[in-house]
Design a protein around this motif. Structure first.
Motif, PDB file in Angstrom:
ATOM      1  N   PHE A 327      82.348  75.761 -29.452  1.00  0.00           N
ATOM      2  CA  PHE A 327      81.407  75.636 -30.563  1.00  0.00           C
ATOM      3  C   PHE A 327      80.735  76.984 -30.859  1.00  0.00           C
ATOM      4  O   PHE A 327      80.656  77.425 -32.017  1.00  0.00           O
ATOM      5  CB  PHE A 327      80.327  74.592 -30.234  1.00  0.00           C
ATOM      6  CG  PHE A 327      80.515  73.272 -30.913  1.00  0.00           C
ATOM      7  CD1 PHE A 327      80.696  73.200 -32.286  1.00  0.00           C
ATOM      8  CD2 PHE A 327      80.503  72.089 -30.184  1.00  0.00           C
ATOM      9  CE1 PHE A 327      80.854  71.976 -32.926  1.00  0.00           C
ATOM     10  CE2 PHE A 327      80.665  70.858 -30.809  1.00  0.00           C
ATOM     11  CZ  PHE A 327      80.848  70.806 -32.186  1.00  0.00           C
ATOM     12  N   ILE A 328      80.244  77.638 -29.805  1.00  0.00           N
ATOM     13  CA  ILE A 328      79.515  78.899 -29.991  1.00  0.00           C
ATOM     14  C   ILE A 328      80.435  79.988 -30.523  1.00  0.00           C
ATOM     15  O   ILE A 328      80.070  80.754 -31.426  1.00  0.00           O
ATOM     16  CB  ILE A 328      78.866  79.336 -28.670  1.00  0.00           C
ATOM     17  CG1 ILE A 328      77.803  78.317 -28.230  1.00  0.00           C
ATOM     18  CG2 ILE A 328      78.212  80.720 -28.812  1.00  0.00           C
ATOM     19  CD1 ILE A 328      77.243  78.560 -26.844  1.00  0.00           C
ATOM     20  N   SER A 329      81.653  80.075 -29.985  1.00  0.00           N
ATOM     21  CA  SER A 329      82.569  81.128 -30.437  1.00  0.00           C
ATOM     22  C   SER A 329      82.983  80.920 -31.891  1.00  0.00           C
ATOM     23  O   SER A 329      83.059  81.882 -32.668  1.00  0.00           O
ATOM     24  CB  SER A 329      83.810  81.173 -29.539  1.00  0.00           C
ATOM     25  OG  SER A 329      84.598  80.015 -29.696  1.00  0.00           O
ATOM     26  N   GLN A 330      83.216  79.667 -32.286  1.00  0.00           N
ATOM     27  CA  GLN A 330      83.581  79.402 -33.674  1.00  0.00           C
ATOM     28  C   GLN A 330      82.393  79.633 -34.610  1.00  0.00           C
ATOM     29  O   GLN A 330      82.571  80.073 -35.752  1.00  0.00           O
ATOM     30  CB  GLN A 330      84.097  77.976 -33.818  1.00  0.00           C
ATOM     31  CG  GLN A 330      85.436  77.721 -33.133  1.00  0.00           C
ATOM     32  CD  GLN A 330      86.527  78.615 -33.681  1.00  0.00           C
ATOM     33  OE1 GLN A 330      86.810  79.685 -33.130  1.00  0.00           O
ATOM     34  NE2 GLN A 330      87.147  78.205 -34.775  1.00  0.00           N
ATOM     35  N   THR A 331      81.185  79.379 -34.133  1.00  0.00           N
ATOM     36  CA  THR A 331      79.992  79.717 -34.927  1.00  0.00           C
ATOM     37  C   THR A 331      79.913  81.225 -35.114  1.00  0.00           C
ATOM     38  O   THR A 331      79.587  81.712 -36.204  1.00  0.00           O
ATOM     39  CB  THR A 331      78.719  79.201 -34.221  1.00  0.00           C
ATOM     40  OG1 THR A 331      78.805  77.784 -34.084  1.00  0.00           O
ATOM     41  CG2 THR A 331      77.478  79.554 -35.027  1.00  0.00           C
ATOM     42  N   GLY A 332      80.231  81.970 -34.065  1.00  0.00           N
ATOM     43  CA  GLY A 332      80.255  83.431 -34.188  1.00  0.00           C
ATOM     44  C   GLY A 332      81.272  83.901 -35.196  1.00  0.00           C
ATOM     45  O   GLY A 332      81.030  84.856 -35.948  1.00  0.00           O
ATOM     46  N   ASN A 333      82.419  83.220 -35.265  1.00  0.00           N
ATOM     47  CA  ASN A 333      83.438  83.594 -36.246  1.00  0.00           C
ATOM     48  C   ASN A 333      82.983  83.315 -37.679  1.00  0.00           C
ATOM     49  O   ASN A 333      83.459  83.955 -38.626  1.00  0.00           O
ATOM     50  CB  ASN A 333      84.738  82.847 -35.965  1.00  0.00           C
ATOM     51  CG  ASN A 333      85.474  83.401 -34.759  1.00  0.00           C
ATOM     52  OD1 ASN A 333      85.322  84.575 -34.417  1.00  0.00           O
ATOM     53  ND2 ASN A 333      86.249  82.565 -34.093  1.00  0.00           N
ATOM     54  N   LEU A 334      82.083  82.337 -37.852  1.00  0.00           N
ATOM     55  CA  LEU A 334      81.540  82.067 -39.182  1.00  0.00           C
ATOM     56  C   LEU A 334      80.527  83.118 -39.599  1.00  0.00           C
ATOM     57  O   LEU A 334      80.418  83.469 -40.767  1.00  0.00           O
ATOM     58  CB  LEU A 334      80.863  80.692 -39.212  1.00  0.00           C
ATOM     59  CG  LEU A 334      81.773  79.459 -39.109  1.00  0.00           C
ATOM     60  CD1 LEU A 334      80.930  78.191 -39.101  1.00  0.00           C
ATOM     61  CD2 LEU A 334      82.764  79.422 -40.259  1.00  0.00           C
ATOM     62  N   VAL A 335      79.773  83.631 -38.620  1.00  0.00           N
ATOM     63  CA  VAL A 335      78.684  84.567 -38.917  1.00  0.00           C
ATOM     64  C   VAL A 335      79.157  86.004 -38.963  1.00  0.00           C
ATOM     65  O   VAL A 335      78.757  86.780 -39.831  1.00  0.00           O
ATOM     66  CB  VAL A 335      77.555  84.417 -37.875  1.00  0.00           C
ATOM     67  CG1 VAL A 335      76.461  85.444 -38.097  1.00  0.00           C
ATOM     68  CG2 VAL A 335      76.979  83.005 -37.926  1.00  0.00           C
ATOM     69  N   PHE A 336      80.047  86.374 -38.042  1.00  0.00           N
ATOM     70  CA  PHE A 336      80.497  87.755 -37.931  1.00  0.00           C
ATOM     71  C   PHE A 336      81.932  87.895 -38.418  1.00  0.00           C
ATOM     72  O   PHE A 336      82.751  86.996 -38.222  1.00  0.00           O
ATOM     73  CB  PHE A 336      80.411  88.236 -36.477  1.00  0.00           C
ATOM     74  CG  PHE A 336      79.021  88.198 -35.912  1.00  0.00           C
ATOM     75  CD1 PHE A 336      78.095  89.155 -36.263  1.00  0.00           C
ATOM     76  CD2 PHE A 336      78.644  87.197 -35.036  1.00  0.00           C
ATOM     77  CE1 PHE A 336      76.815  89.120 -35.751  1.00  0.00           C
ATOM     78  CE2 PHE A 336      77.373  87.156 -34.509  1.00  0.00           C
ATOM     79  CZ  PHE A 336      76.449  88.117 -34.870  1.00  0.00           C
TER      80      PHE A 336
END
Length: 611
Positions: A327-336
């Protein structure tokens, strides 16, 4: 080795690797040259022997025993040129630190000038130059052309004023070295250049002067060292010095939003935004909510798949923890941009569970390869189905219409998707075949194109990475298990898109709805592999819209509205799950991105050296 600590003004370090034919002559010449302009006891010569497998250690030890001015620093393993120099400089006693290549390509008549420039206090760093006016250098074209190209890149990208960064004839004050050396990350041939660039950026006084230089020894272009090694190090240092300091969370989000607006703006050349908004307003919110719940169900399956991948590498973790990490890594891919969130996952499993970075990145690579293989297979199956039912012409016409309808972008998306899909199939095939072979093909290939320590460094990293990747997917059971969960994940992803499209009241039969969604979702996700915007926003919508319009009677405004809602539902679920996971695991996304890049580089370098 140490004959008593004596304060000397000059320490000369000779980096040596398999120099049994020349090392004695080099040390003798160096001592004679130093004593011609320095008082006795004012200098030392250190042989920084870098994991030699010839008679160099034996010769160096003998010379150090016979002459108190000579020291021998032995290493059982290859440290790399920069690593050997740093180790010797840290132990040296001189206030002026000097080094030059043991082949004595630079005329030793310049040594006094090199030392004096630092001793005088006028300069902090001094370097010889083969490209300044007044130099004399018999530079072969096969080395001269790459050298000029390298120096041009360094001056352009890294804003250096030096003309020749790689001349192996340099000196630096003890104070400047102590201040700079911990910042220098490269341990191989780029060490010289990074020293000069960082010294200039920190405001140190750097002197470059012309020298007489005659090439000796091997002058071959080394593919791994010169192209892969040096080129990647230029990019790395450019990022660290010029880009990274300017990237804040606010800047990143703003840039991602700008790219998204541009992508959506380009669509409005063919579509009236008010029509799209009107279509979105008519969507059945109940069906949209069902789609969101269904998509949420896919996340524990992602955690289960990641658990299976890690278990093949020997790491057994709980599904709940791994689902949060995903979840956290995919959220990072959305933001960065540029999928920086992937590094966050490697950081989380390293910091929370001690999984090494090479294994963390290998597990991510295995996951990505299976994702690409799965969606490529789904797209291929649907394409075959269209052809078998006589609808192949409709598929072809969807990508061959007038460019003004936007189909040109569709053709581009399909080209990208096809290339990515074929690459995924090739990667999986290579993994499976290599896993069944005992031949060490990585090191064999590297040694064919490189005989340098940097080649060994690259080979050790690739061997660890590919070995983990093979273990993650190289057995029939692992391949079947991970492949099955991958198919389930993407089937759910397609069903979510189909429910969202149905929420717009498009009037398609179930078969038509599923067929077009399987094809559009697969191609859309393959197209957004290119990290042009955070989360692939804009790329996915464009590919999805063009395929739906080309293969069904659905209008462009409805198709785009459905694509936007579909992607929005998935991104909102991802963001909510990511925020909850960050709170429960106490992870800061921005801190994780920054620290993951630094720690990954440090650990991979350490692992490669150890191996």
């Amino acid at each position: 080795m140490d004959k008593g600590v004596v304060s000397r003004s000059v320490s000369v370090v000779l980096p040596a690797y398999n120099e049994e034919q020349t090392i004695e002559h080099t040390v003798t010449t160096t001592l004679e040259t130093l004593q011609s302009f320095l008082s006795p006891g004012a200098f030392e010569v250190i042989i920084a022997e870098d994991g030699c497998d010839d008679r160099t250690p034996e010769i160096a030890t003998r010379m150090a025993t016979e002459d108190g001015r000579v020291h021998h620093f032995h290493s059982d393993e290859r440290l790399g040129r920069g690593g050997a120099l740093e180790r010797a400089f840290e132990a040296a006693t001189g206030d002026v630190l000097v080094y030059f290549d043991t082949d004595l390509a630079t005329d030793m008549s310049h040594l006094e000038e090199l030392v004096t420039r630092i001793q005088s206090g006028k300069y902090d760093v001094a370097t010889g130059s083969r490209w300044m006016r007044g130099h004399r250098a018999d530079r072969p074209a096969k080395r001269g052309v790459p050298s000029r190209g390298f120096n041009l890149l360094v001056r352009t990208l890294l804003r250096s004023s030096i003309k020749d960064h790689q001349c192996g004839f340099k000196a630096i004050s003890r104070e400047a070295f102590n201040d700079l050396h911990e910042e220098i990350e490269d341990r191989h041939w780029f060490w010289d250049t990074e020293l000069l660039v960082r010294a200039q950026r920190r405001g140190y006084r750097v002197s470059e002067f012309p020298v007489q230089w005659t090439p000796k020894g091997d002058t071959k272009v080394d593919l791994v060292r010169d192209i892969f090694g040096m080129g990647s190090q230029i990019i790395r240092l450019f990022w660290q010095l010029s880009i990274q300091p300017r990237i804040t969370q606010r800047v990143t989000i703003a840039a991602g939003l700008l790219l998204t607006l541009i992508a959506v703006g380009l669509m409005t050349l063919y579509l009236d935004p008010s029509d799209v908004i009107a279509e979105m307003g008519r969507a059945d919110l109940t069906l949209v909510g069902i789609a969101a719940l269904l998509y949420l169900f896919s996340w524990p399956i992602r955690g289960l798949r990641y658990r299976d991948i890690l278990s093949q590498l020997g790491f057994n973790e709980r599904v709940g923890f791994l689902t949060g990490a995903v979840f956290i890594s995919q959220t990072g891919n959305l933001v960065f941009p540029a999928r920086a969130g992937d590094a966050v996952r490697a950081y989380i499993v390293k910091m929370r569970r001690g999984i090494p970075y090479p294994s963390g990145f290998a597990s991510l690579a295995a996951e990505r390869v299976f994702d690409l293989l799965t969606i490529t297979g789904l797209a291929g199956i649907v394409l075959i189905g269209y052809a078998a039912t006589g609808q192949g012409g409709e598929v072809a016409s969807a990508f061959g219409a007038d460019p003004e309808t936007g189909a040109q972008s569709g053709r581009t998306a399909v080209i990208v998707a096809s290339g990515v899909g074929m690459a995924a199939i090739a990667a999986v095939t290579a993994i499976v075949l290599s896993a069944r072979s005992d031949t060490n093909r990585v090191r064999t290939f590297i040694t064919r194109v490189s005989n340098d320590s940097y080649g060994e460094y690259v080979a050790s990293i690739l061997e660890r990475f590919i070995g983990d990747l093979q273990r993650a997917a190289g057995t029939r059971r692992a391949f079947s298990l991970i492949g099955a969960t991958s198919v389930l994940i993407w089937v759910i992803d397609v069903l979510v898109a189909a429910i969202v499209l149905a929420a717009f009241g498009v009037g398609l039969s179930t078969i038509q709805l599923l067929s077009v969604c399987f094809f559009a979702v697969s191609v859309g996700n393959l197209a957004k592999v290119l990290p042009l915007s955070p989360g692939g926003i804009g790329l996915y919508e464009g590919a999805f819209t063009l395929l739906v319009v080309g293969l069904t009677p659905i209008g462009a405004a409805t198709a785009l509205g459905a694509a936007i809602v579909d992607h929005a539902v998935k991104n909102i679920v991802t963001l909510v799950g990511g925020v909850i996971s960050m709170i429960s695991l106490n992870v800061s996304l921005t801190t994780a991105v920054e620290e993951s890049q630094e720690m990954a580089a440090a650990e991979i370098d350490a692992d490669a050296t150890a191996e």
